[in-house]
Design a protein around this motif. Structure first.
Motif, PDB file in Angstrom:
ATOM      1  N   ASP A  30       0.755  -1.284  -0.027  1.00 38.41           N
ATOM      2  CA  ASP A  30       0.091   0.034   0.086  1.00 38.41           C
ATOM      3  C   ASP A  30       0.839   1.339   0.118  1.00 38.41           C
ATOM      4  O   ASP A  30       0.570   2.192  -0.808  1.00 38.41           O
ATOM      5  CB  ASP A  30      -0.864   0.113   1.212  1.00 38.41           C
ATOM      6  CG  ASP A  30      -2.168  -0.930   1.039  1.00 38.41           C
ATOM      7  OD1 ASP A  30      -2.286  -1.297  -0.090  1.00 38.41           O
ATOM      8  OD2 ASP A  30      -2.756  -1.466   2.150  1.00 38.41           O
ATOM      9  N   ASN A  34       1.182   3.867  -2.997  1.00 31.22           N
ATOM     10  CA  ASN A  34       1.135   5.237  -2.764  1.00 31.22           C
ATOM     11  C   ASN A  34       2.141   6.312  -3.246  1.00 31.22           C
ATOM     12  O   ASN A  34       1.946   7.334  -4.063  1.00 31.22           O
ATOM     13  CB  ASN A  34       0.592   5.610  -1.409  1.00 31.22           C
ATOM     14  CG  ASN A  34      -0.715   5.838  -1.033  1.00 31.22           C
ATOM     15  OD1 ASN A  34      -1.726   5.905  -2.073  1.00 31.22           O
ATOM     16  ND2 ASN A  34      -1.108   5.478   0.210  1.00 31.22           N
ATOM     17  N   GLY A 108      -8.251   1.235 -10.305  1.00 27.68           N
ATOM     18  CA  GLY A 108      -7.733   0.105  -9.631  1.00 27.68           C
ATOM     19  C   GLY A 108      -7.536   0.165  -8.192  1.00 27.68           C
ATOM     20  O   GLY A 108      -7.921  -0.584  -7.332  1.00 27.68           O
ATOM     21  N   VAL A 109      -6.415   1.062  -8.016  1.00 30.34           N
ATOM     22  CA  VAL A 109      -5.843   1.588  -6.872  1.00 30.34           C
ATOM     23  C   VAL A 109      -6.887   2.082  -5.988  1.00 30.34           C
ATOM     24  O   VAL A 109      -7.066   1.580  -4.791  1.00 30.34           O
ATOM     25  CB  VAL A 109      -4.606   2.309  -6.964  1.00 30.34           C
ATOM     26  CG1 VAL A 109      -4.046   2.657  -5.432  1.00 30.34           C
ATOM     27  CG2 VAL A 109      -3.772   1.668  -7.697  1.00 30.34           C
ATOM     28  N   LEU A 110      -7.550   2.968  -6.401  1.00 33.91           N
ATOM     29  CA  LEU A 110      -8.888   3.588  -5.577  1.00 33.91           C
ATOM     30  C   LEU A 110      -9.665   2.705  -4.961  1.00 33.91           C
ATOM     31  O   LEU A 110     -10.062   2.682  -3.969  1.00 33.91           O
ATOM     32  CB  LEU A 110      -9.488   4.493  -6.397  1.00 33.91           C
ATOM     33  CG  LEU A 110      -8.827   5.989  -6.440  1.00 33.91           C
ATOM     34  CD1 LEU A 110      -9.717   6.929  -7.620  1.00 33.91           C
ATOM     35  CD2 LEU A 110      -8.656   6.672  -5.381  1.00 33.91           C
ATOM     36  N   LYS A 113      -7.987   0.361  -2.558  1.00 33.50           N
ATOM     37  CA  LYS A 113      -8.116   0.629  -1.135  1.00 33.50           C
ATOM     38  C   LYS A 113      -9.178   1.125  -0.377  1.00 33.50           C
ATOM     39  O   LYS A 113      -9.578   1.073   0.670  1.00 33.50           O
ATOM     40  CB  LYS A 113      -7.434   2.097  -1.007  1.00 33.50           C
ATOM     41  CG  LYS A 113      -5.747   1.879  -1.519  1.00 33.50           C
ATOM     42  CD  LYS A 113      -5.102   3.432  -1.873  1.00 33.50           C
ATOM     43  CE  LYS A 113      -4.834   4.013  -0.505  1.00 33.50           C
ATOM     44  NZ  LYS A 113      -3.833   3.563   0.174  1.00 33.50           N
ATOM     45  N   VAL A 117      -9.620  -5.632  -2.471  1.00 32.92           N
ATOM     46  CA  VAL A 117      -8.943  -5.953  -3.648  1.00 32.92           C
ATOM     47  C   VAL A 117      -9.555  -6.690  -4.790  1.00 32.92           C
ATOM     48  O   VAL A 117      -9.170  -6.189  -5.747  1.00 32.92           O
ATOM     49  CB  VAL A 117      -7.892  -6.920  -2.878  1.00 32.92           C
ATOM     50  CG1 VAL A 117      -6.855  -7.186  -3.987  1.00 32.92           C
ATOM     51  CG2 VAL A 117      -7.244  -6.298  -1.691  1.00 32.92           C
ATOM     52  N   GLU A 118     -10.773  -7.220  -4.371  1.00 31.60           N
ATOM     53  CA  GLU A 118     -11.375  -7.815  -5.697  1.00 31.60           C
ATOM     54  C   GLU A 118     -11.955  -6.961  -6.453  1.00 31.60           C
ATOM     55  O   GLU A 118     -11.975  -6.948  -7.745  1.00 31.60           O
ATOM     56  CB  GLU A 118     -12.440  -8.881  -4.942  1.00 31.60           C
ATOM     57  CG  GLU A 118     -12.070 -10.020  -4.227  1.00 31.60           C
ATOM     58  CD  GLU A 118     -11.721  -9.931  -3.099  1.00 31.60           C
ATOM     59  OE1 GLU A 118     -11.592  -8.684  -2.497  1.00 31.60           O
ATOM     60  OE2 GLU A 118     -10.869 -10.838  -2.347  1.00 31.60           O
TER      61      GLU A 118
END
Lengths: 197, 99
Positions: A30, A34, A108-110, A113, A117-118
């Motif tokens: 994570d 970032n 995807g990252v947003l 978080k 994760v799925e």
């Protein structure tokens, strides 16, 4: 470009699967993600800010130019809402997937978080697919649906990856409209995705 | 998430004010490519070490393509709808008319 990017992903997946990543990296995904994201957005900011002529010309075009990305945002979200409901997904989830507008890394990252994760992985795949399908469909849409509609498929990617395609298949006079379209949609991704999910 | 906006804004301001030497500024394209590659490598690593995700990737791929197609078709239809409500003309013609 897209080959290099997809290759990085595949190498990452293989390295993660094979357990080749150091424990320090695995424990701090994570934080590291970032850091990479901040570096990336700083670089994108430099490119936007450095192009003064572009900012000035966009200002001169008036309100019509802002309508295009706004209806594309609405149409994208409506589309994923419809198909998402057919697939049995919660409305917030499918709306947030559509609000990635093809910016797969950020959406995807947003969602990884903010949600899980799925859903992050599905957002990533959905928006990678949008970019890949856009590359195939832009010439088709340009021919049968017109010059403004041809900007729509690329979503947020019309400011970088799909911009050369739009210039080639629609015309150089659409370059600025397409760039601004991608810029507005890119700015909407980090706002709409957290709001919708 | 706030840090990301700060990074973007800092980039825009630094780019706009030409705070960086040209030699550094010319590297920003490479910087963003490297940033994307690093980001995706790390995301891949995170996915690859998560067995549940790997198991769901097949079915997920079909869903992803369907959702992406829906977003594309929805956005194209929305633009066609907009063209009916607010007719767009090629930019050159618009400028000509306004003068």
């Amino acid at each position: 470009m897209i080959v290099l990017i997809l290759l990085s992903l595949v190498i990452g997946i293989l390295a993660g699967y094979a357990g080749l990543l150091p424990a320090g990296v695995q424990a701090n995904f994570d934080f590291l993600i970032n850091c990479a994201l901040c570096l990336l957005l700083w670089g994108i900011g430099l490119e936007i800010g450095g192009n003064r002529q572009l900012l000035r010309q966009v200002g001169a075009m008036g309100f019509r130019i802002i309508l295009l990305p706004l209806v594309v945002a609405g149409g994208s979200i409506a589309g994923t809402l419809l198909v998402g409901s057919l697939l049995g997904m919660p409305p917030g989830d499918s709306a947030a997937l559509g609000a990635g507008f093809g910016w797969y890394s950020l959406s995807g990252v947003l969602l990884a978080k903010l949600h899980s994760v799925e859903l992050g992985a599905l957002a990533f795949l959905t928006n990678v697919s949008r970019e890949a399908l856009s590359i195939i469909l832009i010439p088709v849409v340009a021919r049968y649906a017109g010059r403004y509609a041809a900007v729509a498929p690329g979503g947020a990617t019309t400011m970088d990856v799909t911009l050369p395609l739009i210039v080639k298949f629609v015309g150089p006079d659409m370059a600025l409209v397409a760039f601004f379209h991608g810029l507005v949609l890119s700015a909407l991704v980090p706002v709409l995705v957290p709001l919708l999910v | 998430m706030g840090l990301i906006f700060v990074a973007l804004l800092a980039g825009i301001v630094m780019g706009y004010l030409h705070l960086l030497p040209d030699r550094v500024f010319q590297l920003t394209g490479k910087l963003t490519t490297a940033g994307v590659m690093l980001l995706l490598f790390l995301m891949g690593g995170q996915m690859g070490s998560d067995e549940e995700i790997l198991a769901g990737l097949g079915e997920m791929g079909v869903q992803a393509v369907l959702l992406a197609l829906a977003a594309i078709i929805g956005s194209v239809l929305a633009v066609k709808g907009l063209e009916v409500v607010v007719p767009f003309k090629p930019l050159e013609e618009e400028r000509g008319r306004e003068v």
